[in-house]
Design an enzyme around this catalytic site. Sequence first.
Site, PDB file in Angstrom:
ATOM      1  N   HIS A   1      10.033   3.773  -7.794  1.00  0.00           N
ATOM      2  CA  HIS A   1      10.427   4.447  -8.939  1.00  0.00           C
ATOM      3  C   HIS A   1      11.858   4.712  -9.194  1.00  0.00           C
ATOM      4  CE1 HIS A   1       6.169   5.168  -9.812  1.00  0.00           C
ATOM      5  NE2 HIS A   1       5.899   5.665  -8.640  1.00  0.00           N
TER       6      HIS A   1
ATOM      7  N   HIS B   1       0.511   5.701 -14.238  1.00  0.00           N
ATOM      8  CA  HIS B   1      -0.672   4.568 -14.414  1.00  0.00           C
ATOM      9  C   HIS B   1      -1.011   4.614 -15.807  1.00  0.00           C
ATOM     10  CE1 HIS B   1      -1.070   5.072  -9.834  1.00  0.00           C
ATOM     11  NE2 HIS B   1      -0.024   4.641 -10.134  1.00  0.00           N
TER      12      HIS B   1
ATOM     13  N   HIS C   1       0.067  -3.561  -7.153  1.00  0.00           N
ATOM     14  CA  HIS C   1       0.242  -2.072  -7.606  1.00  0.00           C
ATOM     15  C   HIS C   1       1.720  -1.820  -7.863  1.00  0.00           C
ATOM     16  CE1 HIS C   1      -0.868   1.865  -8.314  1.00  0.00           C
ATOM     17  NE2 HIS C   1       0.150   2.208  -7.913  1.00  0.00           N
TER      18      HIS C   1
ATOM     19  N   ASP D   1       3.367  -0.134 -11.125  1.00  0.00           N
ATOM     20  CA  ASP D   1       4.143   1.047 -11.352  1.00  0.00           C
ATOM     21  C   ASP D   1       5.513   0.703 -12.029  1.00  0.00           C
ATOM     22  OD1 ASP D   1       2.428   2.743  -9.818  1.00  0.00           O
ATOM     23  OD2 ASP D   1       3.621   2.437  -8.059  1.00  0.00           O
TER      24      ASP D   1
HETATM   25 ZN   LIG Z   1       1.387   3.758  -8.693  1.00  0.00          ZN
END
Ligand SMILES: [Zn+2]
Length: 296
Positions: free
Chosen positions: A261, A77, A234, A238
Amino acid sequence: MRIYQRTISTWVQFSGIGLHTGMPSFARILPAAPDTGIMFRRTDNGAEIQASVENVVETAYATVLASGGARISTVEHFLAALYGMEIDNAVVEVDGPELPILDGSARQVAEAIDFVGTVESPVRRRFLWVSTNEKLQRNGSMVALAPSENFEVLVTVDFPGTLIGKQWLKFTLTPENFLKEIAPARTFVLREQIDALWKAGLAKGGSLENAIVVEGDKVLNADGLRFQNEFARHKLLDFIGDLALVSRPVRGFFLAVRPGHTVNRCLTEHLSGLAAPRSREPAVIAEEPVAISITA
Ligand SMILES: [Zn+2]
């Protein structure tokens, strides 16, 4: 499009707790010289870790960087805020192994950068231009990329049977857009995942103060959501934080379908010209161009 490298005009500081350690954490962002990139520095042991895809060692529940035996966790973040606000060079100091999670978004960091402002250097930014149409797939996630004059992302999420459902958002990166549209979007978790996280010794600092908790068709946070599609926003946050590990301003269009991710890391490694040395299976890169047609 900004041509010259920028840093923050003066230092800004943040205190909170680490999402996974649950321990107090104090961080500062300081100005840095041209071509420094983003450098993390642990003030407790003096270790310096460059924000670069080569230093990524974990992506399962947080992005963890390591170098020379020192680790720093939950960088995504802060990296998103710096990349989103187009800060090319900065040192991020932290007094322990994990950055503070703050409110689970990048809002405080982005607002602090916006508040103190930036300083431009005479050194040009080194853009990385996406020049081909390609597709990467991993674990049910897909990212297609195509050339663009901007940094553009269309992200989709799909959590069937929950309040989240299907959401999407198309975003063109500018600091102004990032500050308003993406930085405030908080991380989220499904209520039924929390016990497993705690059993794994993770998310010890997690609470309704720093994450949206979704149970079925309800949000458990008393104040509700900041945006109706806060979840997609969000995921986009990311995505930007993970792409920041390319360590260069990227120009391209990205269609990110249910990104996480792991696929983001494959993309970052691909863009950095690495051959995914730590992955067991290589990313699948389509040989034929991907036709992308979007009506927004
Ligand atoms: Zn995050």
